[in-house]
Design an enzyme around this catalytic site. Sequence first.
Site, PDB file in Angstrom:
ATOM      1  CG  LEU A 103      -1.967  -1.064   1.362  1.00  0.00           C
ATOM      2  CD1 LEU A 103      -2.719  -0.934   2.680  1.00  0.00           C
ATOM      3  CD2 LEU A 103      -2.941  -1.007   0.194  1.00  0.00           C
ATOM      4  CG  ASP A 104      -0.010   4.799  -2.261  1.00  0.00           C
ATOM      5  OD1 ASP A 104      -0.481   5.321  -1.242  1.00  0.00           O
ATOM      6  OD2 ASP A 104      -0.618   4.809  -3.359  1.00  0.00           O
ATOM      7  CG  LEU A 105       4.035   7.828   2.657  1.00  0.00           C
ATOM      8  CD1 LEU A 105       4.780   7.013   3.697  1.00  0.00           C
ATOM      9  CD2 LEU A 105       4.886   9.017   2.197  1.00  0.00           C
TER      10      LEU A 105
END
Length: 237
Positions: A103-105
Amino acid sequence: MKERLQKLIANAGLTSRRQAESWIEAGRVRVNGRPATLGESADPAVDRIEVDGRPLPRGGEVICLLLHKPSGYVTSARDPQGRPVVVELVKEFRERLYPVGRLDLTTSGLLLLTNDGELAQRLTHPRHEVEKTYLARIRGHLAADQARRLESGILLEDGPTAPAKVRVLRSQGSHGWIEISIREGRNRQVRRMFEAVGHPVSRLQRIRLAFLDLGELKPGQYRRLTADEIRRLKELT
């Protein structure tokens, strides 16, 4: 330390102890290259235990955690830029745990972490098409024809996407809330899909993976999957 094979197999989340006994009797379990016998014990730290030709995870026990990842954490075991990483949220486990997918930042929500590398690989391999569902807040309001484009597959710079499931939930001022389910795992895929139809995502949360959901977990909290849940994940792949 030696333990009964059926207990080791059950602890690994493959099946129940009773079913594991049937597997042993059927010759599906091997210890150090030879067929196992019912009632046999083994030490997973030194013995090679295989079921249907595949090794049990070292140590015999699969650990799989369902974490509610907060926004602002990197989906990694370490970050060269010194940003907070998701494994810092599960420090009580001495085993080395790996995130399943990414999951991106700025994306929050459901993230699995496990010490079973084979399970992680199977869950993220494109051919298994494990469904992932997200709640997206977008700028503007998604029109019916735009939703149909997402549902039928949309062309991105790295190729066309597979069909998605899209459900418009509600509008709130200048934003819309959309539920979208995909069976791929490309980098920033959901965000890029909405950008392609003219609606950038301002907030994104993964709310389900296959049959698992966040339940009552708050950001930063996690729970351990049951042996039955791990078995169901393996059956999916």
